[in-house]
Design an enzyme around this catalytic site. Sequence first.
Site, PDB file in Angstrom:
ATOM      1  N   ASN A   1     -12.581  -0.639  -5.235  1.00 39.25           N
ATOM      2  CA  ASN A   1     -12.462  -1.107  -6.613  1.00 39.25           C
ATOM      3  C   ASN A   1     -13.663  -1.988  -6.969  1.00 39.25           C
ATOM      4  O   ASN A   1     -13.853  -3.043  -6.372  1.00 39.25           O
ATOM      5  CB  ASN A   1     -11.159  -1.910  -6.760  1.00 39.25           C
ATOM      6  CG  ASN A   1     -11.057  -2.628  -8.080  1.00 39.25           C
ATOM      7  OD1 ASN A   1     -11.644  -2.234  -9.074  1.00 39.25           O
ATOM      8  ND2 ASN A   1     -10.286  -3.709  -8.091  1.00 39.25           N
TER       9      ASN A   1
ATOM     10  N   GLU B   1      -1.413 -16.617 -10.139  1.00 39.32           N
ATOM     11  CA  GLU B   1      -0.468 -15.766 -10.860  1.00 39.32           C
ATOM     12  C   GLU B   1       0.996 -16.124 -10.592  1.00 39.32           C
ATOM     13  O   GLU B   1       1.890 -15.591 -11.241  1.00 39.32           O
ATOM     14  CB  GLU B   1      -0.708 -14.299 -10.481  1.00 39.32           C
ATOM     15  CG  GLU B   1      -2.044 -13.788 -10.960  1.00 39.32           C
ATOM     16  CD  GLU B   1      -2.223 -12.304 -10.721  1.00 39.32           C
ATOM     17  OE1 GLU B   1      -1.256 -11.612 -10.331  1.00 39.32           O
ATOM     18  OE2 GLU B   1      -3.345 -11.813 -10.973  1.00 39.32           O
TER      19      GLU B   1
ATOM     20  N   TYR C   1       0.836  -1.201   0.000  1.00 40.29           N
ATOM     21  CA  TYR C   1       0.000   0.000   0.000  1.00 40.29           C
ATOM     22  C   TYR C   1       0.870   1.251   0.000  1.00 40.29           C
ATOM     23  O   TYR C   1       0.544   2.231  -0.663  1.00 40.29           O
ATOM     24  CB  TYR C   1      -0.941   0.003   1.205  1.00 40.29           C
ATOM     25  CG  TYR C   1      -2.056  -1.001   1.081  1.00 40.29           C
ATOM     26  CD1 TYR C   1      -3.217  -0.690   0.385  1.00 40.29           C
ATOM     27  CD2 TYR C   1      -1.958  -2.266   1.652  1.00 40.29           C
ATOM     28  CE1 TYR C   1      -4.247  -1.611   0.258  1.00 40.29           C
ATOM     29  CE2 TYR C   1      -2.979  -3.195   1.538  1.00 40.29           C
ATOM     30  CZ  TYR C   1      -4.117  -2.867   0.844  1.00 40.29           C
ATOM     31  OH  TYR C   1      -5.136  -3.788   0.709  1.00 40.29           O
TER      32      TYR C   1
ATOM     33  N   CYS D   1      -6.628  -5.458  -7.683  1.00 42.07           N
ATOM     34  CA  CYS D   1      -6.410  -4.978  -6.321  1.00 42.07           C
ATOM     35  C   CYS D   1      -5.883  -6.085  -5.417  1.00 42.07           C
ATOM     36  O   CYS D   1      -5.283  -5.809  -4.373  1.00 42.07           O
ATOM     37  CB  CYS D   1      -7.690  -4.363  -5.757  1.00 42.07           C
ATOM     38  SG  CYS D   1      -9.111  -5.461  -5.743  1.00 42.07           S
ATOM     39  N   HIS D   2      -6.055  -7.339  -5.829  1.00 41.53           N
ATOM     40  CA  HIS D   2      -5.533  -8.460  -5.045  1.00 41.53           C
ATOM     41  C   HIS D   2      -3.997  -8.468  -5.002  1.00 41.53           C
ATOM     42  O   HIS D   2      -3.410  -9.130  -4.165  1.00 41.53           O
ATOM     43  CB  HIS D   2      -6.060  -9.799  -5.584  1.00 41.53           C
ATOM     44  CG  HIS D   2      -5.706 -10.059  -7.009  1.00 41.53           C
ATOM     45  ND1 HIS D   2      -6.456  -9.539  -8.056  1.00 41.53           N
ATOM     46  CD2 HIS D   2      -4.690 -10.762  -7.576  1.00 41.53           C
ATOM     47  CE1 HIS D   2      -5.917  -9.936  -9.203  1.00 41.53           C
ATOM     48  NE2 HIS D   2      -4.847 -10.673  -8.935  1.00 41.53           N
TER      49      HIS D   2
END
Length: 145
Positions: free
Chosen positions: A102, A137, A78, A110-111
């Site tokens: 979001n 991912e 963040y 946003c993950h």
Amino acid sequence: MKVDELALAGVGGALTSVSFAARPEGHDAFGEAVRQLEEYFAGERREFELTLRPRGTEFQRRVWAALDEIPYGTTMTYGELAQTVGAPRDRIRAVAAAVGANPLLIVRPCHRVIGANGSLTGYAGGVERKLRLLTIEGALAPALL
């Protein structure tokens, strides 16, 4: 994770929202979005090519644009995100609130935003889903049983 866990909404063929839902809906109107999400969950897609029309404040849209720039398979804190959007350190909570607002989960990644200590802090779809997305991912190693 499967597309049938998602609710899709939009206007004029453009997505305005992707969320996790107990009773998914909207799939018929968004065939291309469903196809691309299925490819993502199968590990075959790294970027989405969809028309998006999310609603948000100017600040939220700036934060969301920065989310779009976080590469597949990576994470950002963040604090790093705040720096990216030019927000002072004392505005990290405002950045986190914009991330939390979001409306396009998964499509707008946003993950990929994590806590300064590497923790998987907050996610509108739940931290367990955030863990699964980051594992898909390759940003996190799969858990060994």
